[in-house]
Design an enzyme around this catalytic site. Structure first.
Site, PDB file in Angstrom:
ATOM      1  N   CYS A 142      -0.203  -1.315   7.298  1.00 30.36           N
ATOM      2  CA  CYS A 142       1.118  -0.717   7.069  1.00 30.36           C
ATOM      3  C   CYS A 142       1.432   0.397   8.080  1.00 30.36           C
ATOM      4  CB  CYS A 142       1.248  -0.242   5.636  1.00 30.36           C
ATOM      5  SG  CYS A 142       2.975  -0.080   5.100  1.00 30.36           S
ATOM      6  N   SER A 192       5.538  -2.336   0.857  1.00 27.74           N
ATOM      7  CA  SER A 192       6.050  -1.078   0.332  1.00 27.74           C
ATOM      8  C   SER A 192       6.254  -0.126   1.500  1.00 27.74           C
ATOM      9  CB  SER A 192       5.062  -0.474  -0.682  1.00 27.74           C
ATOM     10  OG  SER A 192       5.541   0.764  -1.167  1.00 27.74           O
ATOM     11  N   HIS A 235       0.553  -4.786   2.185  1.00 29.74           N
ATOM     12  CA  HIS A 235      -0.564  -4.163   1.463  1.00 29.74           C
ATOM     13  C   HIS A 235      -1.279  -5.188   0.598  1.00 29.74           C
ATOM     14  CE1 HIS A 235      -0.071   0.142   2.341  1.00 29.74           C
ATOM     15  NE2 HIS A 235       1.229  -0.058   2.297  1.00 29.74           N
ATOM     16  N   GLU A 237      -4.228  -5.234  -0.076  1.00 28.29           N
ATOM     17  CA  GLU A 237      -5.279  -4.548  -0.844  1.00 28.29           C
ATOM     18  C   GLU A 237      -4.777  -3.971  -2.157  1.00 28.29           C
ATOM     19  OE1 GLU A 237      -3.276  -1.134   1.188  1.00 28.29           O
ATOM     20  OE2 GLU A 237      -3.695  -3.239   1.639  1.00 28.29           O
ATOM     21  N   ARG A 249       6.715   6.633  -9.974  1.00 34.64           N
ATOM     22  CA  ARG A 249       6.615   7.922  -9.261  1.00 34.64           C
ATOM     23  C   ARG A 249       7.950   8.288  -8.629  1.00 34.64           C
ATOM     24  NH1 ARG A 249       3.742   7.042  -3.889  1.00 34.64           N
ATOM     25  NH2 ARG A 249       5.828   6.156  -3.549  1.00 34.64           N
TER      26      ARG A 249
END
EC number: 2.3.1.31
Length: 309
Positions: A142, A192, A235, A237, A249
């Site tokens: 990323c 993201s 991502h 992971e 959040r």
């Protein structure tokens, strides 16, 4: 085969509950083989979560791997205790004379900051330069991928109209690359981010090739043709609930985030998201370890000195 980590690293307890074989330093000393040396530069705020995510993926290989963690000494970490960093992390000055088979550089939630304004940019550039002669293969994730492309190839990021967040289908464009061995033609992966890299900038580079792309999310995986650097824009992971945690959040911060695409069943935030990408994640990282690293890295890592990516 196991991954080898410091004996008291908290991530061990999580991985053992998942039946992942983790070998501590004491037991590993009795193994009479040359393990792979992997360094993880963890730029994420919640370092313990990223440790678990990456160690889980690195465990899917028959090879023994020694894993060390690196943090930026020029940046004050607010979400990870200083005790944790002191016990389990190195600073660059402590590893700069060492050699590694592989290096993983994580993302960081700072895409909207110009590279030169990042407080640890100077130190990171030093690590990028060092990696070309002290690391055999580097996997960038990323923001780490965008930063690596900018440093090594002068390819800048660009701002998206809105945050790209969700689970997207991806097309494998180059199935002959060993890092994509065993992949289906299409797989899912999370994204993201607020920024991206333009396809034409990659195409103009003689050293790079686009390996995986999404019609919705854009570029996903770019490889250096010498097989020694990979840049993943997403991502893989991430855990099942990571995008949900980021969404909640941002809501608390009053950002009014968009709902992650293709993530919550029926776009209902009260339903548990489906996990649709961990098979691809396991395969990608095990392929990187096996084909990009193990099959090609020299037994004597010091011979890397002077080589360039």
């Amino acid at each position: 085969m196991p991954i080898r980590v410091p004996k008291e690293l908290p991530a061990i307890k999580v991985l053992e509950k998942e039946k992942i074989f983790v070998m501590d330093e004491d037991r590993a000393m009795h193994q009479d083989i040359r393990p792979l040396e992997i360094l993880i530069l963890n730029l994420m705020p919640k370092k313990d979560e990223t440790e678990v995510q990456l160690l889980r993926l690195l465990s899917n290989t028959p090879l023994q791997i020694n894993v060390e963690f690196l943090h930026m000494s020029s940046h004050e970490t607010k979400n990870t205790s200083s005790d944790h960093l002191t016990r389990f992390y190195y600073q660059f000055k402590e590893v700069k004379e060492k050699f590694y088979d592989g290096l993983i550089i994580t993302g960081a939630p700072i895409e909207r900051i110009p590279f030169e304004e990042v407080d640890y940019w100077e130190e990171l550039q030093e690590i990028f330069k060092w990696s070309t002669s002290h690391v055999f293969s580097t996997f960038h994730i990323c923001w780490g991928a965008q930063a690596g492309l900018y440093h090594h190839h002068k390819i800048d990021k660009y701002f998206l109209d809105q945050k790209l967040t969700g689970i997207y289908a991806h097309d494998v464009l180059t199935p002959t690359w060993s890092i994509l061995k065993g992949f289906d033609d299409v797989f899912f992966a999370p994204h993201s981010r607020y920024t991206g890299v333009k396809r034409r900038d990659i195409e103009e580079s003689e050293e790079l090739e686009i390996l995986v792309e999404s019609q919705e999310a854009g570029l996903f995986l770019v490889g250096n043709k010498n097989n020694r650097a990979f840049y993943a824009m997403g991502h893989l992971e991430y855990d099942r609930e990571t995008l949900q945690q980021e969404f909640e959040r941002d809501q608390l911060k009053g950002i009014h985030p968009n709902l992650p695409t293709n993530y919550f069943p029926n776009d209902n935030t009260s339903e548990v998201p489906q996990l649709r990408w961990h098979m691809a994640a396991s395969l990608l990282f095990s392929n990187w370890v096996n084909y990009a690293v193990y099959q090609n890295t020299p037994y004597d890592l010091s011979t890397l000195l002077g080589e360039e990516k």
